[in-house]
Design a protein around this motif. Structure first.
Motif, mmCIF file in Angstrom:
data_model
loop_
_atom_site.group_PDB
_atom_site.id
_atom_site.type_symbol
_atom_site.label_atom_id
_atom_site.label_comp_id
_atom_site.label_asym_id
_atom_site.label_seq_id
_atom_site.Cartn_x
_atom_site.Cartn_y
_atom_site.Cartn_z
ATOM 1 N N LEU A 28 0.858 -1.188 0.000
ATOM 2 C CA LEU A 28 0.000 0.000 0.000
ATOM 3 C C LEU A 28 0.895 1.240 0.000
ATOM 4 N N LYS A 29 1.085 1.807 -1.205
ATOM 5 C CA LYS A 29 1.988 2.944 -1.351
ATOM 6 C C LYS A 29 1.551 4.157 -0.525
ATOM 7 N N LYS A 30 0.242 4.476 -0.595
ATOM 8 C CA LYS A 30 -0.247 5.656 0.139
ATOM 9 C C LYS A 30 -0.127 5.448 1.645
ATOM 10 N N GLU A 31 -0.330 4.204 2.087
ATOM 11 C CA GLU A 31 -0.225 3.911 3.516
ATOM 12 C C GLU A 31 1.229 4.025 3.967
ATOM 13 N N MET A 32 2.161 3.564 3.144
ATOM 14 C CA MET A 32 3.590 3.700 3.472
ATOM 15 C C MET A 32 3.993 5.174 3.496
ATOM 16 N N ALA A 33 3.447 5.954 2.582
ATOM 17 C CA ALA A 33 3.739 7.393 2.553
ATOM 18 C C ALA A 33 3.210 8.067 3.826
ATOM 19 N N TYR A 34 2.038 7.629 4.266
ATOM 20 C CA TYR A 34 1.443 8.134 5.510
ATOM 21 C C TYR A 34 2.372 7.821 6.691
ATOM 22 N N PHE A 35 2.858 6.586 6.767
ATOM 23 C CA PHE A 35 3.803 6.184 7.812
ATOM 24 C C PHE A 35 5.044 7.083 7.784
ATOM 25 N N ALA A 36 5.606 7.269 6.597
ATOM 26 C CA ALA A 36 6.822 8.086 6.465
ATOM 27 C C ALA A 36 6.560 9.525 6.894
ATOM 28 N N THR A 37 5.437 10.091 6.439
ATOM 29 C CA THR A 37 5.097 11.469 6.798
ATOM 30 C C THR A 37 4.890 11.611 8.305
ATOM 31 N N MET A 38 4.099 10.711 8.870
ATOM 32 C CA MET A 38 3.791 10.793 10.299
ATOM 33 C C MET A 38 5.057 10.687 11.154
ATOM 34 N N THR A 39 5.961 9.786 10.773
ATOM 35 C CA THR A 39 7.138 9.565 11.612
ATOM 36 C C THR A 39 8.273 10.556 11.351
ATOM 37 N N THR A 40 8.198 11.326 10.241
ATOM 38 C CA THR A 40 9.254 12.317 9.978
ATOM 39 C C THR A 40 8.818 13.757 10.216
ATOM 40 N N LYS A 41 7.516 14.045 10.089
ATOM 41 C CA LYS A 41 7.018 15.424 10.150
ATOM 42 C C LYS A 41 7.289 16.078 11.511
ATOM 43 N N VAL A 42 7.895 17.271 11.489
ATOM 44 C CA VAL A 42 8.145 18.029 12.717
ATOM 45 C C VAL A 42 7.619 19.448 12.572
ATOM 46 N N LYS A 43 7.199 20.028 13.699
ATOM 47 C CA LYS A 43 6.776 21.439 13.692
ATOM 48 C C LYS A 43 8.000 22.343 13.786
ATOM 49 N N ASP A 44 8.975 21.935 14.580
ATOM 50 C CA ASP A 44 10.210 22.691 14.775
ATOM 51 C C ASP A 44 11.286 22.090 13.862
ATOM 52 N N THR A 45 11.698 22.858 12.856
ATOM 53 C CA THR A 45 12.636 22.336 11.855
ATOM 54 C C THR A 45 14.025 22.064 12.427
ATOM 55 N N ASN A 46 14.309 22.533 13.643
ATOM 56 C CA ASN A 46 15.596 22.241 14.281
ATOM 57 C C ASN A 46 15.575 20.895 14.997
ATOM 58 N N LYS A 47 14.421 20.232 14.963
ATOM 59 C CA LYS A 47 14.293 18.959 15.666
ATOM 60 C C LYS A 47 14.062 17.824 14.689
ATOM 61 N N THR A 48 14.134 16.620 15.210
ATOM 62 C CA THR A 48 13.873 15.423 14.423
ATOM 63 C C THR A 48 13.010 14.496 15.279
ATOM 64 N N ASN A 49 12.480 13.450 14.695
ATOM 65 C CA ASN A 49 11.693 12.467 15.443
ATOM 66 C C ASN A 49 12.520 11.216 15.664
ATOM 67 N N ALA A 50 12.131 10.448 16.668
ATOM 68 C CA ALA A 50 12.783 9.167 16.937
ATOM 69 C C ALA A 50 11.829 8.044 16.572
ATOM 70 N N VAL A 51 12.366 6.954 16.012
ATOM 71 C CA VAL A 51 11.584 5.731 15.795
ATOM 72 C C VAL A 51 12.230 4.629 16.623
ATOM 73 N N ILE A 52 11.381 3.944 17.399
ATOM 74 C CA ILE A 52 11.852 2.850 18.251
ATOM 75 C C ILE A 52 11.323 1.551 17.661
ATOM 76 N N MET A 53 12.220 0.578 17.503
ATOM 77 C CA MET A 53 11.796 -0.707 16.931
ATOM 78 C C MET A 53 12.590 -1.833 17.569
#
Length: 185
Positions: A28-53
């Protein structure tokens, strides 16, 4: 109380399956894109997100996508020393969820924390006091799976609407799904 809020993100089919033989049972391409967007999108451009797996989830990510770009990758494993030598520089390897949270707290450049699997890591995160929300793509079809998303305790987690998350049914090929958000009470 820790300031790190855990967001879980997963896609599960009707029988709550999330994987089969180390891969996703659907494309599911759109679903994978949603995952990527959700886990990378930040409000503060000086910050990043963490993924735990977990380590198995790390191993299941195709080589060309490892580590997941524009995110701090944290791998949980009981074999820290073994795994540390096998991951690229910048990937953090710790023995458990509390150690991952402590590490994230030690940095001031992490905006959001996303738990991306697998089953036992999702379960530990859902039971953790820091768990805030579950972003679950509910696929309206059954697939043959060997890995499953833990049951969501509806006494603890309630379905909520979020502005940026589409509420209507999504379609890709012959597969329909919904983006759902459950918030811990």
């Amino acid at each position: 109380m820790s300031k790190v809020k855990l967001n879980l993100i997963a896609a599960a089919c009707e029988n709550m399956g999330i994987g089969a033989n180390g891969t996703l049972p659907w494309k599911l391409k759109k679903e994978m894109a949603y995952f990527a967007t959700m886990t990378t999108k930040v409000k503060d451009t000086n910050k990043t997100n963490a993924v735990i797996m977990g380590r198995r989830t790390w191993d299941c990510i195709p080589m060309k996508y490892r580590p997941l770009s524009d995110r701090l990758n944290i791998v949980l494993t009981h074999q820290v020393d073994v795994v540390k030598g096998k991951v690229p520089e910048g990937v953090i390897v710790v023995p458990g969820l509390d150690e991952a949270i402590s590490y994230i707290e030690s940095r001031d450049d992490i905006e959001s924390t996303w738990v991306i699997g697998g089953s036992s890591i999702y379960k530990a995160a859902m039971e953790h006091p820091n768990c805030g929300k579950i972003y679950l793509t509910e696929i309206q079809k059954s697939f043959d799976c060997d890995t499953f998303f833990p049951n969501i305790d509806k006494q603890q987690f309630h379905l909520v609407d979020e502005e940026e998350i589409p509420g209507e049914i999504q379609m890709e090929g012959d597969i329909s799904y919904y983006f759902r958000v459950y918030r811990r009470l």
